[in-house]
Write a protein that holds these residues in place. Sequence first.
Motif, PDB file in Angstrom:
ATOM      1  N   UNK A 182       1.049  14.014   1.003  1.00  0.00           N
ATOM      2  CA  UNK A 182       2.367  13.744   1.269  1.00  0.00           C
ATOM      3  C   UNK A 182       3.234  14.363   0.093  1.00  0.00           C
ATOM      4  N   UNK A 183       4.385  14.950   0.069  1.00  0.00           N
ATOM      5  CA  UNK A 183       5.089  15.337  -0.850  1.00  0.00           C
ATOM      6  C   UNK A 183       5.168  14.570  -2.275  1.00  0.00           C
ATOM      7  N   UNK A 184       5.543  13.347  -2.075  1.00  0.00           N
ATOM      8  CA  UNK A 184       5.733  12.413  -3.068  1.00  0.00           C
ATOM      9  C   UNK A 184       4.353  12.313  -3.745  1.00  0.00           C
ATOM     10  N   UNK A 185       3.268  12.222  -3.107  1.00  0.00           N
ATOM     11  CA  UNK A 185       1.986  12.171  -3.620  1.00  0.00           C
ATOM     12  C   UNK A 185       1.754  13.276  -4.276  1.00  0.00           C
ATOM     13  N   UNK A 186       2.234  14.614  -4.122  1.00  0.00           N
ATOM     14  CA  UNK A 186       2.012  15.812  -4.932  1.00  0.00           C
ATOM     15  C   UNK A 186       2.718  15.605  -5.989  1.00  0.00           C
ATOM     16  N   UNK A 187       3.882  14.846  -5.893  1.00  0.00           N
ATOM     17  CA  UNK A 187       4.879  14.884  -7.219  1.00  0.00           C
ATOM     18  C   UNK A 187       4.113  14.026  -8.154  1.00  0.00           C
ATOM     19  N   UNK A 188       3.583  12.967  -7.608  1.00  0.00           N
ATOM     20  CA  UNK A 188       2.912  11.929  -8.636  1.00  0.00           C
ATOM     21  C   UNK A 188       1.661  12.878  -9.200  1.00  0.00           C
ATOM     22  N   UNK A 189       0.930  13.308  -8.442  1.00  0.00           N
ATOM     23  CA  UNK A 189      -0.146  14.017  -8.941  1.00  0.00           C
ATOM     24  C   UNK A 189       0.070  15.201  -9.969  1.00  0.00           C
ATOM     25  N   UNK A 192      -8.542  14.360   9.401  1.00  0.00           N
ATOM     26  CA  UNK A 192      -6.943  14.389   9.793  1.00  0.00           C
ATOM     27  C   UNK A 192      -6.039  14.836   9.013  1.00  0.00           C
ATOM     28  N   UNK A 193      -6.343  14.156   7.624  1.00  0.00           N
ATOM     29  CA  UNK A 193      -5.188  14.645   6.679  1.00  0.00           C
ATOM     30  C   UNK A 193      -5.617  15.913   6.101  1.00  0.00           C
ATOM     31  N   UNK A 194      -6.814  16.219   6.003  1.00  0.00           N
ATOM     32  CA  UNK A 194      -7.334  17.626   5.452  1.00  0.00           C
ATOM     33  C   UNK A 194      -6.787  18.132   3.954  1.00  0.00           C
ATOM     34  N   UNK A 195      -6.775  19.455   3.716  1.00  0.00           N
ATOM     35  CA  UNK A 195      -6.542  19.965   2.208  1.00  0.00           C
ATOM     36  C   UNK A 195      -5.441  20.897   2.323  1.00  0.00           C
ATOM     37  N   UNK A 196      -4.744  21.221   3.361  1.00  0.00           N
ATOM     38  CA  UNK A 196      -3.968  22.392   3.582  1.00  0.00           C
ATOM     39  C   UNK A 196      -2.639  22.147   2.529  1.00  0.00           C
ATOM     40  N   UNK A 197      -2.175  21.134   2.510  1.00  0.00           N
ATOM     41  CA  UNK A 197      -0.952  20.699   1.669  1.00  0.00           C
ATOM     42  C   UNK A 197      -1.252  20.837   0.101  1.00  0.00           C
ATOM     43  N   UNK A 198      -2.365  20.255  -0.290  1.00  0.00           N
ATOM     44  CA  UNK A 198      -2.763  20.191  -1.553  1.00  0.00           C
ATOM     45  C   UNK A 198      -3.035  21.426  -2.263  1.00  0.00           C
ATOM     46  N   UNK A 199      -3.888  22.240  -1.181  1.00  0.00           N
ATOM     47  CA  UNK A 199      -4.491  23.578  -1.719  1.00  0.00           C
ATOM     48  C   UNK A 199      -3.505  24.446  -1.829  1.00  0.00           C
ATOM     49  N   UNK A 216       0.795  -1.079   0.138  1.00  0.00           N
ATOM     50  CA  UNK A 216      -0.073   0.043   0.144  1.00  0.00           C
ATOM     51  C   UNK A 216       0.889   1.283   0.080  1.00  0.00           C
ATOM     52  N   UNK A 217       1.974   1.112   0.606  1.00  0.00           N
ATOM     53  CA  UNK A 217       3.037   2.361   0.702  1.00  0.00           C
ATOM     54  C   UNK A 217       3.476   2.661  -0.487  1.00  0.00           C
ATOM     55  N   UNK A 218       3.786   1.550  -1.422  1.00  0.00           N
ATOM     56  CA  UNK A 218       4.380   2.091  -2.600  1.00  0.00           C
ATOM     57  C   UNK A 218       3.386   2.486  -3.513  1.00  0.00           C
ATOM     58  N   UNK A 219       2.376   2.170  -3.384  1.00  0.00           N
ATOM     59  CA  UNK A 219       1.336   2.643  -4.373  1.00  0.00           C
ATOM     60  C   UNK A 219       0.971   4.258  -3.913  1.00  0.00           C
ATOM     61  N   UNK A 220       0.931   4.347  -2.909  1.00  0.00           N
ATOM     62  CA  UNK A 220       0.892   5.835  -2.276  1.00  0.00           C
ATOM     63  C   UNK A 220       1.989   6.637  -2.530  1.00  0.00           C
ATOM     64  N   UNK A 221       3.234   6.296  -2.379  1.00  0.00           N
ATOM     65  CA  UNK A 221       4.461   7.049  -2.410  1.00  0.00           C
ATOM     66  C   UNK A 221       5.004   7.304  -3.856  1.00  0.00           C
TER      67      UNK A 221
END
Lengths: 327, 327
Positions: free
Chosen positions: B177-184, B136-143, B3-8
Motif C-alpha cells: 500500500x502507498x503508506x507502507x511504501x512511504x514508510x519503507x 494475492x498481494x504480490x510484488x507489482x507495487x513494490x517492484x 494492526x492497521x496502525x502498524x501496517x499503515x
Amino acid sequence: MSALWCAFSGQATRCRPVVQSAVSQRSLSGTCARAAAAAAVYKSPVRVDFYYDTISPYSWLAFETLLRYRPVWNLEIQFKPVFMAGLSQATSSNFLESLTKNQNKTRHMFQDIVRMGQYFKVPLRIPESPFYMLAVVGSLKQQRFLTAAQMKFPDVTEDLSRSIWYRGWAEDLDIAKPDSLRMIGRRAGMSEEEVEEALAASETQEVKDRLKSVTREAVDDGACGLPFLVFHVNKGDTDVETYFGSDRFPVIAHRLGKFMRQFKLEIEVQEWMDDLEWNGPVPDPNNFKEIEEPAEISKCFLSIEQYDELNQKFVDNVKQDFNIKDK
Amino acid sequence: MSALWCAFSGQATRCRPVVQSAVSQRSLSGTCARAAAAAAVYKSPVRVDFYYDTISPYSWLAFETLLRYRPVWNLEIQFKPVFMAGLSQATSSNFLESLTKNQNKTRHMFQDIVRMGQYFKVPLRIPESPFYMLAVVGSLKQQRFLTAAQMKFPDVTEDLSRSIWYRGWAEDLDIAKPDSLRMIGRRAGMSEEEVEEALAASETQEVKDRLKSVTREAVDDGACGLPFLVFHVNKGDTDVETYFGSDRFPVIAHRLGKFMRQFKLEIEVQEWMDDLEWNGPVPDPNNFKEIEEPAEISKCFLSIEQYDELNQKFVDNVKQDFNIKDK
C-alpha cells in the motif's frame, strides 16, 4: 552395434579395470567405517535416513558427501532407496513436466549439475538424452534391483548405488536392462551368484512391496523431492530435521552444532563443535580417493568391440537377443 | 485495529529506532564500497547482474551475501529488480501452483527459509499468511516503486530493497500500500520528497515499461526463477555464467577462481586465488554488522497504538481511509 556391446556386456575388458577401481570400494569403506567408529566411540552417532533414487544426480552428490562426512560427523546412515516417479505422483510434484515447460530451467539445471559435480568431485556428465533416461527408461528396474540386493546383501548397498549412478550419470550407458544390472552388480563387488539372486528377487512381490513402502515412508516423512535427508538429532524420532537436496550441508553442520550444544554432555561438547563444521565437499583430503572420470565413450566402445575377450556367456546372450549370426 | 496502525504508519515511534538502524545503511555502504574499491584498484572488478524480486526471500539471502562479498571478491553488482509473476509467466514456471499442490514441498520450504535465514544471518520470518502475500498481494507495487526510485535516485537501491524485504519477510507487515511504501522509503533514508516523487513515478508508463523490459531481459539471460545471477567473468558478454538461487556461492567461488586463473595476469593470480574462497555467509566478521531482529509484532503494535506520537499526516490518512471518528 558396438554401442550395444558396451551397454550389454557384464564383463567388459579394458573398460573394466579403470572403472572398477574407481567405483567399487566395498571392502575399503568397511575398513574406514570401523576405524571411524573406534575413534568416535565416546560419541553417540547421529542417525540419518537417506532417501534417494539412483536416477537423481543430486542424490549422488548428497550420497558421496554423506559418506565423506560419516566418520567426521559420526553419522549412522540408513540407506533408503525409493522410486522417484512414485514419490512424484504421491506428492503431486510435476518435476519432469516443469522441465519440459520451462526451458530456461532445464538449461540451467544441466549446467548446474555439471558444475556441482566438479565442485563436489563427483564425475557427473549430462547424458546424451537425459529426458529419455529420466522419463522413458526411468528407475523402476534399478531401484527394485537395489532394493533386492540390499535386503539380501545389505553391505553391498553403498557400492551398488554408486555403481548405478556411475553407469548412468558418468558413463551415459544403459542402466535398466538385466545385463546392465549384471555388469553394475559385478562392478560393485557382488559375485555372479549374488547378482543373479538379486535379479531374480527384484521381480518378486516382496521386493516390489518393499520399494513401495519405503517410498510411502519418504512421503510420510515429508519428502518433496530427492534426495531427502532426515536427521534424528536426539537419537529418537521426536527431534527430527529434514533436508531436501544436496546443497544444504553447511546449514546441516550449523544446525547439528546447535543441537549438540543442547543435548550432549558438557565434556564432549567442544570436540563436537570442532567436528561439526562444513569444510567443503572434501572434509578430509588425506583420506580422499577421487572417483575416476569414466573412459571416453569412444574408447570404451573400441575395447568392447574386441568381444572375443569378453565373457562368452554375455556375448552369446547378446547374439541371441539381436539375432547376430557368427561370420 | 492496532494492526492497521502498524501496517499503515510511515512514522512509527518506538518501533522505528530499532528498525531504522538495522535497515538503513545508505551512507555506511557507500563508505565501505569506496574503501574496498581503493584496496582492490589493481584488479578488474567482476560484473554481476543480480535479478531479484523483493517478494522472494531467497533473493534477500543472495542480496546480503553478494553485498558482503562485494569488497572481498571485488564485485560490481548491477541491481535489476524484476517482476516475479511476469517472469513465472514468461518461463511457464508454476512455482505457486506447485506449492499449493505439493504440501510436503511447502512445509519443507518454510522450514528451509527460516533455517537458511539463521545460517545466513538474515532475520527471515515466515509471514502469517505467506500465500496471501505471495499470491494475492504480490510484488507489482513494490517492484514498480523500487524501479522508479532506482531510476531517479540510483544510490538508494540497496537500502530500499533491504527495507522492503525487512518489512515483508522480517516484520510481516504490509508492503504494497502507498503508506507502507512511504514508510519503507523513509526507513531507507529517502527524504519525504524523494519518496513522493518515486511513488508518483511508479505509476507512469515509463516505469511500468522499464520493469517489464528488465523482466524480459532476465528471461533472455536464462532466468528460470529468482534470484538469478549473471557473472560476466571476462568483463564482456561472451564469458557469462548464470546461477539460480542463494545456495551456489561455494560453487561460484570455485568457478571464479578457475576463470581468474585463466584470464588474469599472472602477477595478480595468487592474490585473487586467496580472495576467491567461500568463507561462509559472513566473509569478514570484523566488518560485519548484523541486521537486527525485528521487534516482536505485539510490542510494535503496542507502541504504535500510542498514535498521538505519530506523524499526524499518516494518522489522518488512516483515519480517513478507515472512516475512524475522533473520540
